[in-house]
Design an enzyme around this catalytic site. Structure first.
Site: not given
Ligand code: BG6
Length: 497
Positions: A55, A98, A183, A221, A245, A345, A350
């Site tokens: 944008r 846009d 991922h 994490e 995940h 979190k 980690k």
């Protein structure tokens, strides 16, 4: 340029990539660095062009400078050689757009110039506008019957909203050209789970409820919500991490052997697992599920704020930043085997790790004090220090030890076993597979929907109760109740490696 696919056939990887959200966090932190590594390894076809769409108003020079800056931040200095960088930057084009308005898409069509190679459209933007972008691309004539679309998670926030988004994508792209990213499926050790399970008869024969007592998955994490309050507070850890995940990991651990490595053969087996996941009922909530939210604490000696003190926070929020649960796969192979999952979190480390706990021998003949030791564990470490360790029992050495047992790992550490091989980031592998047109590392629509269906049962039970999450200090392993959840079964979260 051609490369070999998994069936040994030669496939072309010549594509053009149009990346929507090119100035966003994911693109800067992961996607451009991954594309750069492919360039450096000679895996990007010389003809491939990369169009960044955003944008923001940049000219081409400004955009290239911004990408160079991102690469300097997220690629190791010794890997950022000048020639590869120059080649990579020269591939980049930029278009300000846009995304939700049809005007402007003619420029995408123009950029394509009927070059004859497939266009890959990568949507690194909020899922609610996936449909708009797909529609405008089609209406502007920018697509053809080879175009592919790559979409990021989360797809929706429940089953209905994900179906709506998938319908909008499906109205333009057939499923065979939709690449839904999770991922975790691109991570080296996750790939290795398939090799480990299906190439090793040793594990193949033991992989069931006769031999496995329980399975543990931890995805911890250190980071908090990293300035993503707006997104994260609506999602929470269940939607952000478990729905995708962790459930993908459960699928790869629990699925039956596919007939071959074709995308649909693998995905059919994963769907069977998702369908067999034990749904949550209200009475399980207190016993089998713990929701947590971090308060201020210390990580690596640094004070960090609590969830409700993060920038932009709604101080009344009940969103969970931690969840632990006991679930199971109700089928022949896994009957009675608990799967303990936890993810959070602001934890002390980690760490992403799967631990398969094998059953004890049916008849025990050693020192009664050591009985608790006497079982094998297979520890699969996804990150950091990717590797696989099998804990076995041997006799302790020394004349005075008699038949005392000692527990020790047979350890395959990928970094030392393959010292010359750089472990690629998940996105490198995933982008390469999209270029090859292979879908086996991508999530099919029915997987997403079955995963939501299962999560929805839990979310509905939570909403009925409307209880605040339990607090845990940042830098701890979550609420004490998550430890109690597993100890009530006479077990504990695995801590050695
Ligand atoms: C993303 C989540 O999908 O995965 C993030 O949205 C999370 O909240 C990230 O931090 C974790 O990925 P990794 O690869 O660092 O374990």
């Amino acid at each position: 340029m051609s490369q070999t696919n998994r069936s040994g056939q030669t496939v072309s990887t010549e594509i053009d990539l149009a990346l929507f959200g090119a100035l966003g966090d994911l693109a800067q932190r992961k996607l451009f660095p991954a594309l750069f590594h492919l360039e450096r390894e000679g895996l990007l076809d010389p003809a491939t062009r990369l169009l960044g769409l955003a944008r923001q108003d940049y000219d081409l020079d400004g955009f290239r400078k911004q990408i160079e800056k991102a690469l300097k931040t997220y690629v190791k200095a010794e890997e950022l050689d000048r020639e590869s960088l120059a080649r990579f930057l020269a591939r980049l084009d930029f278009l300000q757009l846009d995304f939700t308005k049809p005007e402007g898409y003619a420029a995408v069509r123009e950029w394509r110039q009927d070059v004859g190679r497939p266009m890959v459209v990568y949507l690194s933007v909020a899922a609610k506008i996936y449909g708009d972008i797909c529609r405008h691309l089609e209406a502007s004539g920018s697509l053809d019957d080879q175009s592919r679309v790559v979409v990021e998670k989360p797809i929706g926030y429940d089953l209905d909203s994900s179906a709506e988004i998938n319908d909008a994508i499906g109205a333009v792209f057939p499923e065979s050209r939709v690449y839904r990213i999770d991922h975790y499926l691109g991570k080296e050790t996750v790939q290795n789970l398939i090799a480990l399970r299906f190439a090793n008869p040793l594990f193949g024969t033991q992989w069931n409820q006769n031999h496995i007592s329980h399975v543990e998955i931890t995805v911890a994490e250190k980071v908090g919500i990293e300035g993503r309050w707006g997104y994260f507070d609506d999602a929470g850890q269940l939607r952000d991490m478990v729905q995708n995940h962790l459930l993908q990991l459960v699928c790869l651990i629990a699925m039956d052997p596919p007939a071959n490595l074709d995308a649909d053969a693998i995905r059919d087996e994963k769907v069977k697992v998702l369908k067999a996941l034990r749904p949550f009922t209200d009475d399980m909530l207190g016993r089998d599920v713990v929701r947590g939210q971090y308060t201020a604490g210390t990580i690596d000696g640094q004070a960090v704020p609590g969830y409700l003190e993060e920038e932009g926070a709604n101080t009344e929020s009940h969103t969970e930043s931690f969840v632990a649960m006991k679930t199971g796969v109700a089928n022949w192979r896994w009957a009675g085997v608990p799967f303990y999952l936890r993810t959070g979190k602001r934890m002390p480390e980690k760490l992403s790790q799967i631990v398969i706990h094998f059953r004890q021998q049916p008849h025990y003949i050693f020192d009664p004090d050591q009985r608790g030791l006497a079982a094998n564990k297979l520890v699969i470490r996804l990150q950091p220090e990717e590797g696989i360790a099998l804990e076995v029992l041997t006799k302790d050495s020394g004349l005075d030890k008699g038949m005392r047992l000692r527990r020790g790992p047979l350890h395959l550490d990928f970094n030392s076993a393959f010292p010359k091989t750089r472990i690629p980031d998940a996105y490198e592998r995933l982008l390469l597979e999209v270029m090859k047109g292979q879908q086996y590392l991508f999530v099919r629509r029915d997987e997403v929907e079955h995963a939501w269906q299962w999560c929805d049962s839990l979310i509905a039970a939570w909403e009925d109760r409307d209880e605040p999450p339990r607090r845990y200090p940042a830098g701890s392993w979550g609420p004490v109740a998550s430890i109690a959840m597993i100890t009530q079964d006479g077990r504990s979260w695995y801590e050695d490696y």
